[in-house]
Scaffold this active site. Structure first.
Site, short mmCIF file in Angstrom:
data_model
loop_
_atom_site.label_atom_id
_atom_site.label_comp_id
_atom_site.label_asym_id
_atom_site.label_seq_id
_atom_site.Cartn_x
_atom_site.Cartn_y
_atom_site.Cartn_z
N ASP A 1 -6.65 8.83 9.70
CA ASP A 1 -5.34 8.42 10.18
C ASP A 1 -5.00 8.97 11.56
OD1 ASP A 1 -4.12 6.76 8.11
OD2 ASP A 1 -4.44 8.52 6.85
N GLU B 1 0.86 -1.18 0.00
CA GLU B 1 0.00 0.00 0.00
C GLU B 1 0.90 1.23 0.00
OE1 GLU B 1 -3.18 1.28 2.84
OE2 GLU B 1 -3.49 -0.88 2.93
#
Lengths: 393, 255
Positions: free
Chosen positions: B58, B47
Site C-alpha cells: 500500500d 472491499e
C-alpha cells in the site's frame, strides 16, 4: 535440511528452514524472487563467479580480515576471547561481503540499479560503495530517525553517489525502511535489484545473504586452528536481522561450539516474539495480541528490528543456537571496556555481543573457555552518539 | 463454485461492469455507514481493508488510514463486530496482510470472517506458493480466495493464478503499490493473461483514481476497484453524501 545432524545447509525448495522462511510477497515481486533464486544458484555454482567474488573481496574489501586474540580482555574475564575483525573490512563492517556478492549478481542479471534499506547506515554505505565500484545507480531507504542519529553515514552514502531517501512512515526506523524499499522495488523490478542487507526477507535472500557472509565463518575456522584453537567453545555475535551471526555461525554450525546470538533487549524476537509473517518471511516477530508488528527500541540503529532472520528462528527452535537479550544500559560500558583494554572501538551493535561475553564470563561461559567474538563493525559511526550519551545529553 | 463467484458472474451476465470501492475498516467510528452509502450509490461489492502495521503493498494514503484505524484501537474482533452491523445486499470482501490471520489462527480467522458476512479474501502477501493451508481451510467455509496478477507475472503463472482465484481475479493495472497514478498502465496485457487461463470475472485495480481511468479500465476488465482516491476523501472527512457523489461519478463513467 531435515537431517538433524547437519545445520546451515540450503533451505528446502520452498525456501524453508524448518517451519521458517518461505516467500510471502505480493505477486508483483514473485517473478523477481524466482528469477533471483535461479540467478543466485547459477552464479554460486559457477567457479568463474566465485573467483571474481573472492578476488574483489581480497583486492577491494580487504579480506581476509584477521582474528585478534583479545589478551587484556581475556585476562580480565578469565576466558580466552578471539575477535574476528570484520571492523577492518572496507566500509567498516561485515556488510561489504554481502554487497560485493549481490552487486556482482546484479550485473550478471543485466540490471543497472540497486536499492537497499539501511538501519545504522552500514549496509547503505556498503551498498553505495559496491555500486559505485560497478557503476550501478543506487538508492538507499533509511528511517528518518536513523538519518538523524547516523547523519554522517547519510553524507558518506551521498559522497559515494547514492541517493538517500528518508522514510517517514511507521516507526521511521529499519522496519519501515524495508517496507519502503519493497514498495519501491514493485515499481522498478525490471531493471533494479533489491540488495537486501540481512539474512531476512523472502527466499532466496536469507539463504543467499548467509552464503555471502559465510566467508566470515570459514576464514575464522582456519585462523583459529592456526592460533591453536581447534574448535572454540563459544561463537558469539550480535543479531538484528542476523547476517553477521549467520556468517560466523556457518563455519561452526556442525561443530561442538555453542552458538550465541545477542539481540537488543528492545528487539529480542526470539525471547519475546512469536511466529509471524513480515517482509516476505515467516519468522519470529515481536507483535501485539492481534498481529500488529511492534516497534523495536535499541540504542543501536542496526539492531532496531522487531524480527530476526528465519534461519535463526529455526536454529533457536532446533536448539542449535541460543539467543539472549542485552539491554541498552550495559552496551556503553562494553564499548568503553573494549576501547580501553584492546584499542578497538566497536560499533554499538557489536558492543551487545561484547556485553554478553563480559556479563557471562565465569557464569554461562566457564573459566578458561575459548570464545570467538564476531567483531562485526567498527564504532566510528557511533562516536558522536556515544559522546552525547556519555555526557548525559 | 463459491457463492461470491456465483454473484459476481451474475453481475457480469447482466451486462453490468462491477464497481468495487475499498474502505479501511475502523477509519472513523461511523465507517459502516460509509459502506452502506457506497452500495446505495451503486457499488456491486465492497472491499473491506483490515488495518495492518506494515502494509507492504500500500501507498501513503492507505498506510495512513491503517495507522489511524489502529490508533482508534481497532482489531479483527472489533472489525468483525462492526461488520455485523452492515446491512447491504452486495458481497463484502476483505483485504489485509497474512500476519493478521496467521496470528489469529487460520481456521479461527476464516470462521470469524465468514460469520461476519465476508465472502472473499484478498491477501496480497500470501503468494500462490504459500497459500495451500489457507486455501484448504477456506474451502470448507465458503470463503473465496482472490489472487492478484501483476504486469510482471508471466503467462504460465497468470494462468495458474486465474485458475486458483475464486470470485474474481484481481488484475493489477501497473507495477505500483496502491495509490495515485497517471501512467496508462498495463491492464490490457494482465487481463489477457488471466483470460487465457480462466473465464472468471476479472477486475482491474491499483492506481485507478479518476472516473476517466475507471472508464478505460472497465473497457478492459469486467469491473474496477477504487481504493486510495476514496480513502483520501474519507481521511479528509467526507460523509455519506460525499461518498455517494464520488461513487455515482464512477458509476456513470463505467456504465
Amino acid at each position: 535440511m531435515t537431517d538433524a545432524k547437519t545445520f546451515m545447509q540450503a533451505p528446502d525448495e520452498r525456501g524453508r528452514f524448518g517451519e521458517f522462511g518461505g516467500r510471502f510477497v505480493p505477486e508483483a515481486l514473485m517473478p523477481a524472487c524466482l528469477e533471483l533464486e535461479i540467478a543466485f544458484k547459477d552464479a554460486w555454482s559457477d567457479p568463474a563467479f566465485i573467483e571474481e567474488y573472492n578476488t574483489v573481496l581480497r583486492q577491494f574489501a580487504g579480506r581476509p580480515t584477521p582474528v585478534t586474540p583479545l589478551l587484556r580482555l581475556s585476562e580480565k574475564l578469565g576466558i580466552n576471547v578471539y575477535a574476528k575483525r570484520e571492523d577492518l573490512a572496507h566500509t567498516g563492517s561485515h556488510k561489504i561481503n554481502n554487497v560485493v556478492g549481490q552487486t556482482l549478481l546484479t550485473k550478471r542479471m543485466g540490471k543497472t540499479r540497486v536499492i537497499a534499506e539501511t538501519g545504522a547506515g552500514q549496509h547503505g554505505v556498503a551498498t553505495a560503495t559496491a555500486a559505485a565500484r560497478l557503476g550501478l545507480e543506487c538508492t538507499v531507504y533509511m528511517g528518518e530517525v536513523d538519518t538523524v542519529r547516523q547523519s554522517l553515514n547519510v553524507f558518506r552514502m551521498e559522497l559515494l553517489g547514492a541517493t538517500v531517501v528518508p522514510v517517514t512512515s511507521g516507526s521511521k526506523t529499519l522496519k519501515d525502511a524495508v517496507n519502503e524499499a519493497m514498495r519501491e522495488w514493485v515499481t522498478c523490478v525490471s531493471d533494479t535489484h533489491y540488495c537486501l542487507g540481512s539474512v531476512m526477507g523472502p527466499h532466496p535472500f536469507p539463504w543467499m545473504v548467509r552464503e555471502m557472509q559465510s566467508i566470515i565463518g570459514h576464514e575464522s575456522s582456519r585462523q583459529l586452528i592456526e592460533l591453536g584453537v581447534a574448535t572454540p567453545d563459544f561463537v558469539v555475535a550480535c543479531v538484528g536481522g542476523g547476517s553477521n551471526a549467520a556468517g560466523i555461525f556457518s563455519g561452526f554450525a556442525n561443530t561442538s561450539a555453542r552458538l550465541i546470538g545477542v539481540e537488543a533487549a528492545g528487539g529480542a524476537a526470539v525471547k519475546n516474539g512469536s511466529p509471524g509473517v513480515l517482509h516476505g518471511m515467516r519468522s519470529m516477530l515481536i507483535q501485539s495480541e492481534f498481529g500488529q508488528i511492534e516497534e523495536a527500541h535499541s540504542i543501536s540503529a542496526g539492531l532496531d528490528y522487531p524480527g530476526i532472520g528465519p534461519e535463526h528462528a529455526y536454529l533457536a527452535d532446533a536448539g542449535r543456537a541460543e539467543y539472549y537479550p542485552i539491554g541498552d544500559e550495559v552496551v556503553l560500558d562494553a564499548l568503553q571496556l573494549l576501547s580501553e583494554l584492546e584499542g578497538i572501538i566497536p560499533a554499538l551493535e557489536t558492543a551487545h555481543a561484547v556485553a554478553w561475553i563480559t556479563r557471562e564470563a565465569g557464569k554461562t561461559i566457564p573459566k578458561g573457555s575459548s570464545v570467538l567474538l564476531n567483531l562485526s563493525g567498527r564504532g566510528d559511526k557511533d562516536v558522536a552518539q556515544v559522546r552525547s550519551l556519555l555526557r548525559g545529553e | 463454485m463459491k457463492p461470491l463467484e456465483t454473484k459476481l458472474r451474475a453481475v457480469r451476465d447482466s451486462g453490468r461492469k462491477a464497481l468495487v470501492p475499498y474502505f479501511m475498516a475502523g477509519l472513523t467510528p461511523d465507517w459502516t455507514q460509509h459502506v452502506e452509502a457506497a452500495v446505495h450509490a451503486g457499488a456491486d461489492a465492497v472491499e473491506i481493508g483490515i488495518p495492518f502495521s506494515d502494509p507492504m503493498m500500500d501507498g501513503v494514503v492507505i498506510q495512513e488510514a491503517a495507522l489511524t484505524s489502529l490508533a482508534r484501537g481497532t482489531n479483527l474482533d472489533s472489525i468483525c463486530a462492526d461488520l455485523a452491523k452492515i446491512s447491504v445486499d452486495v458481497p463484502l470482501i476483505t483485504m489485509t496482510y497474512f500476519n493478521i490471520f496467521h496470528h489469529y489462527g487460520l481456521e479461527r480467522s476464516i470462521g470469524k470472517l465468514t460469520e461476519s458476512g465476508i465472502e472473499g479474501a484478498i491477501v496480497p502477501d500470501l503468494s500462490l506458493e504459500e497459500s495451500g493451508p489457507w486455501h484448504e481451510i477456506s474451502n470448507s467455509y465458503d470463503l473465496a480466495n482472490i489472487f492478484l496478477v501483476a504486469p510482471s507475472t508471466n503467462t504460465e503463472r497468470a494462468k495458474l493464478l486465474a485458475q486458483a482465484s475464486e470470485g474474481f481475479c484481481y488484475a493489477s493495472a501497473r507495477m505500483a503499490v496502491t495509490g495515485k497514478s497517471s501512467d496508462e498502465g498495463d491492464a490490457a496485457q494482465v487481463v489477457a493473461g488471466i483470460r487465457a487461463g480462466s473465464d472468471i470475472p476479472t477486475y482491474v485495480g491499483i492506481g485507478i483514481t479518476t472516473p476517466k481511468q475507471a472508464k478505460d479500465a472497465s473497457k478492459i476488465g469486467d469491473g474496477v476497484i477504487v481504493g486510495s482516491a476514496l480513502v483520501q476523501l474519507l481521511i479528509d472527512g467526507a460523509g455519506p453524501g460525499k461518498i455517494e457523489e464520488f461513487i455515482t461519478s464512477f458509476r456513470l463513467a463505467i456504465d
